[in-house]
Design an enzyme around this catalytic site. Structure first.
Site, mmCIF file in Angstrom:
data_model
loop_
_atom_site.group_PDB
_atom_site.id
_atom_site.type_symbol
_atom_site.label_atom_id
_atom_site.label_comp_id
_atom_site.label_asym_id
_atom_site.label_seq_id
_atom_site.Cartn_x
_atom_site.Cartn_y
_atom_site.Cartn_z
ATOM 1 N N LYS A 90 0.399 -3.356 9.691
ATOM 2 C CA LYS A 90 -0.298 -2.054 9.388
ATOM 3 C C LYS A 90 -0.757 -1.038 10.608
ATOM 4 C CE LYS A 90 -0.739 -2.297 4.671
ATOM 5 N NZ LYS A 90 -0.126 -1.367 4.113
ATOM 6 N N GLU A 112 -7.798 4.029 2.847
ATOM 7 C CA GLU A 112 -7.940 3.032 1.685
ATOM 8 C C GLU A 112 -7.480 1.761 2.071
ATOM 9 O OE1 GLU A 112 -4.141 2.754 1.540
ATOM 10 O OE2 GLU A 112 -5.112 4.697 1.747
ATOM 11 N N SER A 378 4.956 -10.056 7.025
ATOM 12 C CA SER A 378 4.292 -8.981 7.240
ATOM 13 C C SER A 378 2.752 -9.087 7.931
ATOM 14 C CB SER A 378 4.121 -8.075 5.915
ATOM 15 O OG SER A 378 3.525 -8.761 5.199
#
Length: 392
Positions: A90, A112, A378
């Site tokens: 991210k 968010e 991830s």
């Protein structure tokens, strides 16, 4: 068909576009007009690439998982996005968009988050760049991802609970969009996945494409060729998958596999497997596949993984599905847990629950001994320890 980027109106085939309230149109139009010019400029890229290398810690390793490969009788490589600063992929997008926001003269950032990793990454980028940060997070997710909530607050972010609907990721997006409508001039919304109105799906995919760029370079170094036989990634909205697939989607020889959150099972009424359950609809500003009733009411999704608990899928992935460019698997909660514990015990790596869905494909599909299979890991599993302990 070009699977990599949308057309000038933001469509990947039949999916995409920009469906926004009139109040937000100027913000979205400004982004559409300027994002390519800004992010491809030499000044932006010099600063961004320096941060990716010296702050985030890229390039992340492409690790040959010897024990996993022996068990499944194939050649498995893990792209270690869990080793990034903040513990997931991210940060690539959060830093890129925070830099973009500064170039656009915005000083207030909203975001968010579901699993909390995007919230942590955004709070980190804002702390570094001196930007105000507000993160919306579902009340349910706040409870099940408390370590990440603490990290966001320590980084100086204001965390606001979303208390409507299922109190998860979908509802956090709704609250963030409401905030943006009320504060259009000062605020940039850092969307964390390849969802939302154009240009967000393309913008996020471009920032995450560093993943597949590195895979190409690293595979070439390790095995003498850039292309694997298979790429596997988990898909909720789908940002890690977009980054993993990006430089390969137009390479026909590379087979692409996406793992969705099956929850309690596709037919259970408690699932988030959008390609199995979704129909064409509009959600959060773009047209894609959406889990909805016949009259267009969004069906509440379910996944043990907060980051995959979303009733839609990014338009890029919807197009890959519709055009049969990618194979989609539905991974149930218990299958993801099994794969998480397996990786931990035989490779000494604790994966995020999201990543565990991608790993579970190994039990669903038979690979040949010489196949080169790259799986995007991830994120790391710190944030999911409470869930893991309940099932240990």
């Amino acid at each position: 068909m070009n699977f990599q980027n949308p057309d000038k109106n933001g469509y990947y085939g039949n999916f995409g576009g920009a469906f926004v309230p009139e109040m937000l149109y100027p913000n979205v139009a400004e982004l559409q007009e300027k994002y390519i010019q800004i992010i491809e400029s030499e000044e932006f890229q010099t600063e961004f690439q320096d941060l990716l290398k010296n702050y985030v810690g890229r390039a992340t390793p492409l690790y040959f998982a010897k024990n996993l490969s022996e068990k499944y009788q194939t050649q498995i490589y893990l792209k270690r996005e869990d080793l990034n600063h903040t513990g997931a992929h991210k940060i690539n997008n959060a830093l890129g968009q925070a830099l973009l926001a500064k170039k656009l003269g915005k000083h207030r950032i909203i975001a968010e988050t579901g699993a909390g990793q995007h919230g942590v990454a955004t709070a980190t980028a804002c702390a570094l760049l001196g930007l105000e940060c507000i993160v919306y997070m579902g009340e349910v997710d706040i409870a099940r991802q408390s370590p990440n909530v603490a990290r966001m607050k320590m980084l100086g972010a204001t965390v606001i609970p979303a208390t409507s609907g299922s109190k998860t990721l979908k509802d956090a997006v709704n609250e963030a969009l409401r905030d943006w409508i009320n504060n259009p001039e000062s605020t940039h919304y850092i969307i964390g996945s390849v969802v939302g109105p154009h240009p967000f799906p393309d913008l996020v995919a471009r920032f995450q494409s560093v993943i597949s760029k590195e895979i190409k370079e690293q595979l070439n170094e390790k095995i003498g060729r850039e292309n694997p036989d298979y790429l596997i990634a988990c898909v909720g909205g789908g940002s890690n998958a977009a980054g993993t697939f990006y430089h390969y989607v137009n390479e026909e020889s590379v087979k692409i596999i996406a793992a969705e959150a099956g929850g309690f099972g596709v037919d259970s009424g408690k699932s988030a497997a959008t390609t199995f359950l979704g129909t064409l609809g509009i959600l959060h500003g773009s047209q894609s596949l959406v889990m909805q009733t016949e009259d267009g009411q969004v069906i509440e999704p379910h996944s043990i993984s907060a980051g995959l608990d979303y009733p839609g899928i990014g338009p890029m992935h919807a197009n890959l599905f519709r055009e049969n460019r990618a194979e989609f698997f539905s991974i149930n909660d218990d299958e993801a847990l099994k794969s998480a514990f397996e990786l931990t015990k035989i490779e000494g790596i604790i994966p995020a629950l999201e990543s565990a869905h991608a790993l579970a494909v190994l039990d669903k599909k038979k690979f040949e001994k010489d196949d080169v299979v790259v799986i995007c890991l991830s994120g790391r599993g710190d944030k999911d320890m409470e869930t893991y302990l309940k099932h240990l």
